[in-house]
Design a protein around this motif. Structure first.
Motif, PDB file in Angstrom:
ATOM      1  N   UNK A   1       0.789  -1.349   0.021  1.00  0.00           N
ATOM      2  CA  UNK A   1      -0.165  -0.006  -0.054  1.00  0.00           C
ATOM      3  C   UNK A   1       1.123   1.503  -0.131  1.00  0.00           C
ATOM      4  N   UNK A   2       1.852   1.227   0.887  1.00  0.00           N
ATOM      5  CA  UNK A   2       2.803   2.393   0.852  1.00  0.00           C
ATOM      6  C   UNK A   2       3.360   2.600  -0.465  1.00  0.00           C
ATOM      7  N   UNK A   3       3.721   1.528  -1.260  1.00  0.00           N
ATOM      8  CA  UNK A   3       4.275   1.593  -2.585  1.00  0.00           C
ATOM      9  C   UNK A   3       3.497   2.277  -3.525  1.00  0.00           C
ATOM     10  N   UNK A   4       2.071   1.852  -3.650  1.00  0.00           N
ATOM     11  CA  UNK A   4       1.064   2.430  -4.340  1.00  0.00           C
ATOM     12  C   UNK A   4       0.754   3.785  -4.020  1.00  0.00           C
ATOM     13  N   UNK A   5       0.806   4.430  -2.740  1.00  0.00           N
ATOM     14  CA  UNK A   5       0.551   5.686  -2.455  1.00  0.00           C
ATOM     15  C   UNK A   5       1.669   6.429  -2.985  1.00  0.00           C
ATOM     16  N   UNK A   6       2.993   5.927  -2.732  1.00  0.00           N
ATOM     17  CA  UNK A   6       4.037   6.939  -3.344  1.00  0.00           C
ATOM     18  C   UNK A   6       3.950   6.932  -4.687  1.00  0.00           C
ATOM     19  N   UNK A   7       3.494   5.831  -5.521  1.00  0.00           N
ATOM     20  CA  UNK A   7       3.667   6.046  -7.044  1.00  0.00           C
ATOM     21  C   UNK A   7       2.291   6.744  -7.658  1.00  0.00           C
TER      22      UNK A   7
ATOM     23  N   UNK B   1      -7.326   6.746 -13.715  1.00  0.00           N
ATOM     24  CA  UNK B   1      -7.868   5.731 -14.540  1.00  0.00           C
ATOM     25  C   UNK B   1      -6.650   5.531 -15.739  1.00  0.00           C
ATOM     26  N   UNK B   2      -5.880   6.720 -16.126  1.00  0.00           N
ATOM     27  CA  UNK B   2      -4.777   6.266 -17.115  1.00  0.00           C
ATOM     28  C   UNK B   2      -3.747   5.436 -16.300  1.00  0.00           C
ATOM     29  N   UNK B   3      -3.411   5.531 -15.004  1.00  0.00           N
ATOM     30  CA  UNK B   3      -2.647   4.665 -14.456  1.00  0.00           C
ATOM     31  C   UNK B   3      -3.065   3.135 -14.332  1.00  0.00           C
ATOM     32  N   UNK B   4      -4.103   3.062 -13.960  1.00  0.00           N
ATOM     33  CA  UNK B   4      -4.769   1.699 -14.012  1.00  0.00           C
ATOM     34  C   UNK B   4      -4.509   1.030 -15.470  1.00  0.00           C
ATOM     35  N   UNK B   5      -5.129   1.807 -16.461  1.00  0.00           N
ATOM     36  CA  UNK B   5      -4.800   0.930 -17.724  1.00  0.00           C
ATOM     37  C   UNK B   5      -3.466   0.981 -18.152  1.00  0.00           C
ATOM     38  N   UNK B   6      -2.574   1.764 -17.916  1.00  0.00           N
ATOM     39  CA  UNK B   6      -1.122   1.572 -18.215  1.00  0.00           C
ATOM     40  C   UNK B   6      -0.653   0.395 -17.248  1.00  0.00           C
TER      41      UNK B   6
ATOM     42  N   UNK C   1       5.061  -8.385 -18.325  1.00  0.00           N
ATOM     43  CA  UNK C   1       5.900  -8.725 -17.374  1.00  0.00           C
ATOM     44  C   UNK C   1       6.610  -7.838 -16.856  1.00  0.00           C
ATOM     45  N   UNK C   2       6.039  -6.641 -16.792  1.00  0.00           N
ATOM     46  CA  UNK C   2       6.977  -5.611 -16.032  1.00  0.00           C
ATOM     47  C   UNK C   2       6.010  -5.164 -14.737  1.00  0.00           C
ATOM     48  N   UNK C   3       5.754  -6.260 -13.924  1.00  0.00           N
ATOM     49  CA  UNK C   3       4.957  -6.230 -12.797  1.00  0.00           C
ATOM     50  C   UNK C   3       5.427  -5.207 -11.602  1.00  0.00           C
ATOM     51  N   UNK C   4       6.981  -5.161 -11.702  1.00  0.00           N
ATOM     52  CA  UNK C   4       7.515  -4.547 -10.366  1.00  0.00           C
ATOM     53  C   UNK C   4       7.405  -2.843 -10.626  1.00  0.00           C
ATOM     54  N   UNK C   5       6.936  -2.281 -12.021  1.00  0.00           N
ATOM     55  CA  UNK C   5       6.565  -0.861 -12.219  1.00  0.00           C
ATOM     56  C   UNK C   5       5.337  -0.393 -11.937  1.00  0.00           C
ATOM     57  N   UNK C   6       4.206  -1.159 -11.757  1.00  0.00           N
ATOM     58  CA  UNK C   6       2.898  -0.646 -11.729  1.00  0.00           C
ATOM     59  C   UNK C   6       2.831   0.172 -10.524  1.00  0.00           C
ATOM     60  N   UNK C   7       1.811   1.206 -11.001  1.00  0.00           N
ATOM     61  CA  UNK C   7       1.470   2.496  -9.911  1.00  0.00           C
ATOM     62  C   UNK C   7       0.586   1.501  -8.663  1.00  0.00           C
ATOM     63  N   UNK C   8      -0.328   0.944  -9.138  1.00  0.00           N
ATOM     64  CA  UNK C   8      -1.479   0.460  -8.036  1.00  0.00           C
ATOM     65  C   UNK C   8      -0.709  -1.085  -7.616  1.00  0.00           C
TER      66      UNK C   8
ATOM     67  N   UNK D   1      -2.644  -8.374  -7.581  1.00  0.00           N
ATOM     68  CA  UNK D   1      -3.410  -9.635  -7.839  1.00  0.00           C
ATOM     69  C   UNK D   1      -4.483  -9.480  -8.969  1.00  0.00           C
ATOM     70  N   UNK D   2      -5.215  -8.370  -8.893  1.00  0.00           N
ATOM     71  CA  UNK D   2      -6.452  -8.021  -9.607  1.00  0.00           C
ATOM     72  C   UNK D   2      -5.804  -7.776 -11.231  1.00  0.00           C
ATOM     73  N   UNK D   3      -4.829  -6.983 -11.090  1.00  0.00           N
ATOM     74  CA  UNK D   3      -4.145  -6.747 -12.551  1.00  0.00           C
ATOM     75  C   UNK D   3      -3.580  -7.856 -13.045  1.00  0.00           C
ATOM     76  N   UNK D   4      -3.080  -8.654 -12.463  1.00  0.00           N
ATOM     77  CA  UNK D   4      -2.638 -10.003 -13.033  1.00  0.00           C
ATOM     78  C   UNK D   4      -3.675 -10.812 -13.710  1.00  0.00           C
TER      79      UNK D   4
END
Length: 362
Positions: free
Chosen positions: A175-181, A279-284, A292-299, A304-307
């Motif tokens: 969650x902290x990572x998501x907030x920061x991004x 919205x843009x961040x979710x679709x990005x 395969x770039x899971x480590x850079x997702x904002x959310x 798990x949902x994105x995957x």
């Protein structure tokens, strides 16, 4: 000297220039420019506190040689600059300087800017005028050219994460990572995202972003209306917060009402822009996970949902979705589009691009 700005996060070049000014003597006018929420006001108050020799009273806005002008309505008008000009020709009460902070200087209307220009051209020797602007574009070149420009930039993810960890030490790491991004380099956004009501609104917005392609009964009109309801909830909270702050200021009822209204309108506009960025961040993020770039997702807290949602079949639609949201963001930012119509039109387009992709079980 470095301790003057120790509470300001990053902004090394801005701090270097201002430390030199404190050592060698300040210029007559500065223009701090850059995104909201990155430390312009905190830096300006620290700078003023050092010039006036009393950081505490400056931060409380209680020093007699500090003049702080904030717009009451949706712009800074000539009457407010005229009041400042009358004060500008009063000599310092205690300090060697008088410092004038003009907040949201990008809201100066043409008459106010013209009036201010006269004092920027020939200010009293004891006056230091500091303008704070979220963007340079609205300010006339004549104003810009008479100020020393101090640029502020968005903060790094690492810096925002460090502040988030300090503010909310018990927050789960994802969650902290998501907030920061998601904060996008702005501490004001990070602070809002940590609020429980704001967190609830974010979850609902992301549910809408996902429903575009997983809900067979998705209604663009209902979704657009709900996004605006979420935005208005945040704006009402901002209005209430500023109302409590105004209790400590010596303002007339009219001035206080104008300040509350400006805060509400500003929060509504900012809320729409933030919703579009989410919205843009979710679709990005869908694109990132699909390649395969899971480590850079904002959310990151929704990985798990994105995957589950990301798929080769959805990749092209997600890429187009990001473009569509960005186009709407630019239209709202530059052309003042009507929010409800703009959001509904966007959701219709997103449904068209993403709704036909392979279904996802929920």
């Amino acid at each position: 000297m470095a301790a003057v700005f120790e509470e300001v996060v990053e902004q090394a070049e801005a701090k270097r220039l201002l430390q030199a000014a404190l050592a060698e003597g300040p210029a007559h006018a500065y223009l701090f420019h850059g995104p909201a929420g990155v430390g312009k006001r905190k830096t300006a108050l620290a700078f003023a506190g050092e010039l006036l020799g009393d950081r505490g009273r400056v931060e409380r806005q209680a020093h007699p040689d500090l003049y702080l002008l904030e717009p009451l309505g949706d712009m800074i008008r000539i009457d407010e600059i005229r009041t400042l000009r009358r004060d500008l020709h009063m000599r310092p009460f205690e300090a060697a300087w008088r410092v004038y902070l003009i907040v949201s200087a990008h809201l100066l209307n043409a008459e106010a800017a013209d009036a201010l220009l006269k004092d920027l051209e020939e200010p009293p020797e004891y006056a230091v005028i500091v303008l704070l602007a979220d963007e340079l574009g609205p300010l006339p070149e004549t104003i810009r050219s008479r100020c020393q420009l101090i640029s502020f930039s968005r903060l790094s993810e690492r810096a925002v994460r460090a502040v988030v960890d300090a503010w909310a030490p018990g927050l789960p790491p994802e969650r902290a990572t998501a907030v920061a991004r998601v904060a996008g380099g702005r501490l004001d956004r990070a602070e809002r995202l940590l609020d429980s009501d704001a967190a609830r609104r974010r979850e609902e917005l992301l549910s809408i972003a996902r429903s575009v392609y997983v809900d067979p009964g998705f209604s663009t009109a209902v979704a657009a209306g709900r996004v605006l309801e979420l935005v208005n909830e945040g704006a009402e909270e901002a209005k209430e917060r500023v109302g409590k702050e105004l209790e400590w200021l010596d303002l007339t009822d009219r001035e206080a009402d104008l300040r509350r209204r400006r805060t509400e309108l500003g929060a509504q506009r900012e809320g729409v822009l933030e919703a579009l960025e989410e919205l843009a961040a979710w679709y990005r993020d869908l694109i990132c996970v699909a390649v395969g770039a899971d480590n850079v997702v904002a959310h990151y807290d929704h990985l798990p949902q994105l995957s589950q949602d990301a798929s080769p079949e959805r990749l092209a639609g997600a890429e187009r979705a990001v473009e569509l949201v960005r186009e709407t963001w630019r239209g709202f930012e530059e052309l003042n589009l009507q929010p409800k119509l703009a959001l509904e039109a966007l959701l219709v387009q997103l449904r068209r691009e993403l709704g036909a992709a392979a279904p996802v079980s929920v």
